[in-house]
Design a protein around this motif. Structure first.
Motif, PDB file in Angstrom:
ATOM      1  N   ASP A 281       0.838  -1.209   0.000  1.00  0.00           N
ATOM      2  CA  ASP A 281       0.000   0.000   0.000  1.00  0.00           C
ATOM      3  C   ASP A 281       0.871   1.257   0.000  1.00  0.00           C
ATOM      4  OD1 ASP A 281      -2.315  -1.442  -0.043  1.00  0.00           O
ATOM      5  OD2 ASP A 281      -2.743  -1.236   2.101  1.00  0.00           O
ATOM      6  N   THR A 282       1.949   1.216   0.790  1.00  0.00           N
ATOM      7  CA  THR A 282       2.861   2.357   0.837  1.00  0.00           C
ATOM      8  C   THR A 282       3.536   2.567  -0.512  1.00  0.00           C
ATOM      9  OG1 THR A 282       3.281   2.010   3.201  1.00  0.00           O
ATOM     10  CG2 THR A 282       4.901   3.310   1.978  1.00  0.00           C
ATOM     11  N   GLN A 286       3.131   5.891  -2.998  1.00  0.00           N
ATOM     12  CA  GLN A 286       4.273   6.672  -3.469  1.00  0.00           C
ATOM     13  C   GLN A 286       4.367   6.677  -4.992  1.00  0.00           C
ATOM     14  OE1 GLN A 286       7.404   4.640  -1.346  1.00  0.00           O
ATOM     15  NE2 GLN A 286       7.095   5.827   0.535  1.00  0.00           N
ATOM     16  N   ALA A 287       3.945   5.570  -5.620  1.00  0.00           N
ATOM     17  CA  ALA A 287       4.065   5.449  -7.078  1.00  0.00           C
ATOM     18  C   ALA A 287       2.950   6.153  -7.825  1.00  0.00           C
ATOM     19  CB  ALA A 287       4.095   3.971  -7.476  1.00  0.00           C
ATOM     20  N   GLU A 288       1.837   6.423  -7.169  1.00  0.00           N
ATOM     21  CA  GLU A 288       0.668   6.930  -7.876  1.00  0.00           C
ATOM     22  C   GLU A 288       0.937   8.250  -8.593  1.00  0.00           C
ATOM     23  OE1 GLU A 288      -4.076   7.863  -7.146  1.00  0.00           O
ATOM     24  OE2 GLU A 288      -2.854   7.032  -5.522  1.00  0.00           O
ATOM     25  N   PRO A 307       4.666  -3.341 -11.018  1.00  0.00           N
ATOM     26  CA  PRO A 307       4.284  -4.703 -10.637  1.00  0.00           C
ATOM     27  C   PRO A 307       2.764  -4.792 -10.485  1.00  0.00           C
ATOM     28  CG  PRO A 307       6.118  -3.937  -9.288  1.00  0.00           C
ATOM     29  CD  PRO A 307       5.630  -2.743 -10.066  1.00  0.00           C
ATOM     30  N   PRO A 308       2.158  -5.905 -10.860  1.00  0.00           N
ATOM     31  CA  PRO A 308       0.694  -6.027 -10.790  1.00  0.00           C
ATOM     32  C   PRO A 308       0.104  -5.681  -9.429  1.00  0.00           C
ATOM     33  CG  PRO A 308       1.614  -7.878 -12.000  1.00  0.00           C
ATOM     34  CD  PRO A 308       2.783  -7.111 -11.447  1.00  0.00           C
ATOM     35  N   ARG A 312      -2.601  -2.653  -9.281  1.00  0.00           N
ATOM     36  CA  ARG A 312      -4.000  -2.904  -8.920  1.00  0.00           C
ATOM     37  C   ARG A 312      -4.418  -2.124  -7.687  1.00  0.00           C
ATOM     38  NH1 ARG A 312      -3.812  -9.416 -10.207  1.00  0.00           N
ATOM     39  NH2 ARG A 312      -3.874  -9.180 -12.480  1.00  0.00           N
ATOM     40  N   ARG A 313      -3.486  -1.846  -6.804  1.00  0.00           N
ATOM     41  CA  ARG A 313      -3.814  -1.008  -5.657  1.00  0.00           C
ATOM     42  C   ARG A 313      -4.112   0.421  -6.096  1.00  0.00           C
ATOM     43  NH1 ARG A 313      -1.582  -5.211  -3.245  1.00  0.00           N
ATOM     44  NH2 ARG A 313      -1.864  -5.500  -0.984  1.00  0.00           N
ATOM     45  N   ILE A 314      -3.359   0.910  -7.050  1.00  0.00           N
ATOM     46  CA  ILE A 314      -3.618   2.249  -7.577  1.00  0.00           C
ATOM     47  C   ILE A 314      -4.986   2.287  -8.262  1.00  0.00           C
ATOM     48  CG2 ILE A 314      -2.865   3.954  -9.281  1.00  0.00           C
ATOM     49  CD1 ILE A 314       0.020   3.098  -8.691  1.00  0.00           C
ATOM     50  N   LEU A 315      -5.308   1.249  -9.020  1.00  0.00           N
ATOM     51  CA  LEU A 315      -6.601   1.191  -9.702  1.00  0.00           C
ATOM     52  C   LEU A 315      -7.745   1.136  -8.701  1.00  0.00           C
ATOM     53  CD1 LEU A 315      -5.796  -1.345 -12.587  1.00  0.00           C
ATOM     54  CD2 LEU A 315      -5.766   1.164 -12.647  1.00  0.00           C
TER      55      LEU A 315
END
Length: 370
Positions: A281-282, A286-288, A307-308, A312-315
């Protein structure tokens, strides 16, 4: 001669959590003081009935001690929560913590109002103050168990706000954690579901679960040796409820097939899964920013490079921000959206819960209300 081992165990668990609450409260007070230029500012909590506007709250003098934090216990009258209430009543005064109790009447069984009154009486006999019974109306969304849980937490949130409570203690045990992990595994919802219940959760860490490392039998034994009356909810043995079937059929079958220690292993799995999920999640948070363009739209090529698990967490987060209810957004929904990035063949928009639509446009992923 010291207390019975079961009583000592539940008291130690509660004492540790109360120490954590006091540490968090002290840290928050110091931070508030620093932000106010060294002045110690009163917390924005006040007795029920005090309707002064926030701006009229007086500042505390440097020598004035902040008010003692109030910790509430959510108590159904069952063995787990009664053991928790007794331990809180014993430990809180020694640490200068005020302790109260709340019971929620779901109104799902005949005589539930009378049982709620009995629970309040028992909490008062333990010395807890304030105590309160709250009646809720249980809806139907998500099934009876989920609807009752939603109504209960809404009532506890309201009670905490009303009384100015710093924290609410919940009596979930290691056995409850194991059941939650298995339910998450059955749903196939990913590592976050396998992480079970957090020791600290809710807004500002409001909810604390001291007993996640203790088994259900320890709590029941503590009640027995202290002669605490407990109420066994008939819903807990009703096969109409999924968790009840898992508790009385599923877990015993697993222990018979795999041997003792299944509950402990599942609880360890929950903690390990939570650590992994928190790290991912962290990373996703940070990547979003790096995968959005100047207009804030998600760029498919940059998402594809992640990485998937991170992508998918961003989505998922983007879908929730667009209005999709988190509780209705399942792994299969996110997988369909993910295919707009990893398996693009000109397919149309994906409909998500909450009337949210995800579609690919000009190399960008647009997620919005339909």
């Amino acid at each position: 001669m010291g207390p019975h081992p079961a009583v000592a165990a539940i008291r130690l668990a509660v004492r540790r959590v109360l120490h954590d609450i006091l540490t968090d409260t002290s840290r928050c007070s110091r931070t508030t003081g620093e932000r106010a230029g060294g002045r110690i500012v009163a917390r924005l909590t006040r007795p029920v009935g005090d309707i002064r506007p926030v701006g009229d709250i007086p500042e505390q003098s440097p020598n004035e001690r902040p008010p003692s934090p109030l910790v509430l216990v959510a108590c159904s009258g069952g063995a787990d929560s009664m053991a928790l209430a007794s331990a809180l009543a014993f430990e809180a005064p020694k640490l200068g913590v005020r302790a109260g109790g709340i019971t929620v009447d779901h109104g799902l069984q005949p005589g539930s109002d009378l049982r709620a009154e009995e629970v309040v009486l028992r909490l008062r006999e333990l010395g807890l103050d304030p105590t309160e019974s709250i009646t809720v109306t249980v809806g139907r969304d998500g099934g009876p168990e989920a609807a009752a849980r939603d109504a209960r937490y809404a009532a506890l949130d309201a009670a905490a706000e009303r009384h100015g409570a710093t924290a609410v203690l919940l009596g979930h045990t290691r056995d409850d954690q194991a059941e939650t992990v298995l339910l998450g595994l059955a749903r196939g919802s990913g590592i976050r579901s396998l992480s079970g219940m957090a020791a600290v959760s809710g807004a500002d860490g409001r909810y604390r679960r001291p007993f996640l490392q203790l088994d259900r039998q320890t709590a029941r034994k503590a009640c027995m040796v202290q002669s605490l009356p407990v109420w066994d909810d008939p819903h807990n043995v009703d096969p109409a409820y999924t968790r009840s079937r898992l508790r009385h059929e599923g877990l015993p079958a697993l222990e018979k097939a795999l041997g003792k220690g299944v509950v402990e292993a599942l609880a360890r799995t929950a903690q390990l899964s939570r650590d992994d999920a928190d790290a991912l999640d962290t990373w996703a948070s940070q990547a979003e920013a790096s995968v959005r363009d100047a207009a804030g739209l998600l760029e498919c090529a940059k998402l594809y490079a992640l990485p998937p698990a991170v992508r998918r967490r961003i989505l998922r987060r983007a879908a929730i921000e667009a209005g999709a209810p988190a509780g209705s957004l399942f792994a299969r929904h996110i997988e369909e959206v993910d295919r707009l990035i990893t398996g693009w063949r000109g397919q149309g928009a994906i409909n998500l819960p909450g009337k949210v639509v995800a579609q690919r446009q000009g190399g960008r992923l647009v997620i919005r209300q339909g």
